[in-house]
Design a protein around this motif. Structure first.
Motif: not given
Length: 246
Positions: A106-108, A112-117, A127-136, A163-164
């Motif tokens: 799936d493409i998000y 700045g970057v586009t995510l392939y999941d 995929c979860h860090r203090e600033d938010g998850d990878v999709w956010t 993959v970004h």
């Protein structure tokens, strides 16, 4: 922690240009993973550090040119096969799609970057860090700092699920990983995780056909995955422990 680097690619799949010389993993029919070519083997612990997680090496196994890794989850000599799959009647049929990463993902889009999941989740939670998850963070990637955080999350994923690519240049972000296999341990969940395969090691199915060559992927070793040979996080559901932690 590996620092991600951007490499220009014409396709967004997280693949590599050529197989690692002599190194390979072959899936035996209803049996173990047969590892060839002296692939380094380690045990690594998923470790919370502040608002994120890191890999911490717990041990390095002695060098072997060839070895067989258990994939039924029943061995008494972890991580190596002891033949228990025979007595257990292990059915290790490979059920994972052979479609390419690009076809499955799936493409998000982000500024700045586009995510392939591709949704092959090993529940490692990088995929979860203090600033938010990878999709956010992908949605907020117009901010350079949040873009770096998003890319760190995707490149830390052991399954190669995320993959970004740069939204302007199309450059793909992939970590530079030496060929190796890591047994992942997850103390937060009280379980042992998948085999984290790194550095573009070819994976050959029991029928002799190679899977798409990926820089990183996670193989099931609890025997319970519904997407064999890849991990689908069933080690958490079944409470799999390999016994290597005392």
């Amino acid at each position: 922690m590996t620092t991600p680097s951007a490499t220009a690619q014409s396709q967004p799949e997280a693949a590599v240009d050529a197989p690692v010389d002599r190194m390979s993993i072959t899936i035996s029919l209803n049996g173990p993973y047969l590892v060839n070519g002296g692939v380094p083997l380690t045990q690594e612990v998923i470790t919370p550090v502040g608002g994120h997680r890191e890999y911490r090496t717990a041990r390095a196994f002695p060098h072997q040119e060839t070895y067989a890794l258990c994939r039924c989850g029943q061995t008494s000599t972890p991580p190596f096969c002891d033949g228990s799959h025979v007595a257990a009647g292990f059915h290790g049929a490979e059920t994972a799609s052979r479609a390419s990463f690009e076809e499955r993902a799936d493409i998000y889009p982000g500024p700045g970057v586009t995510l392939y999941d591709d949704n092959r989740c090993a529940f490692a939670r990088f995929c979860h860090r203090e600033d938010g998850d990878v999709w956010t963070l992908t949605e907020l990637s117009g901010d350079e700092r949040l873009k770096r955080e998003a890319v760190q999350e995707s490149t830390d994923c052991p399954a190669g699920r995320l993959v970004h690519v740069d939204s302007e240049t199309g450059a793909m972000y992939e970590p530079e990983l030496g060929p190796s296999i890591a047994l992942l341990e997850d103390p937060e969940e009280g379980v042992s995780g998948p085999l984290y395969v790194r550095g573009g090691i070819p994976l050959v199915g029991a029928d002799g056909t190679e899977y798409e060559l990926r820089n990183r992927y996670a193989l099931c070793r609890c025997g319970a995955s519904r997407n064999k040979p890849f991990c689908d996080a069933m080690h958490v559901t079944v409470g799999y422990e390999d016994g290597l932690n005392g």
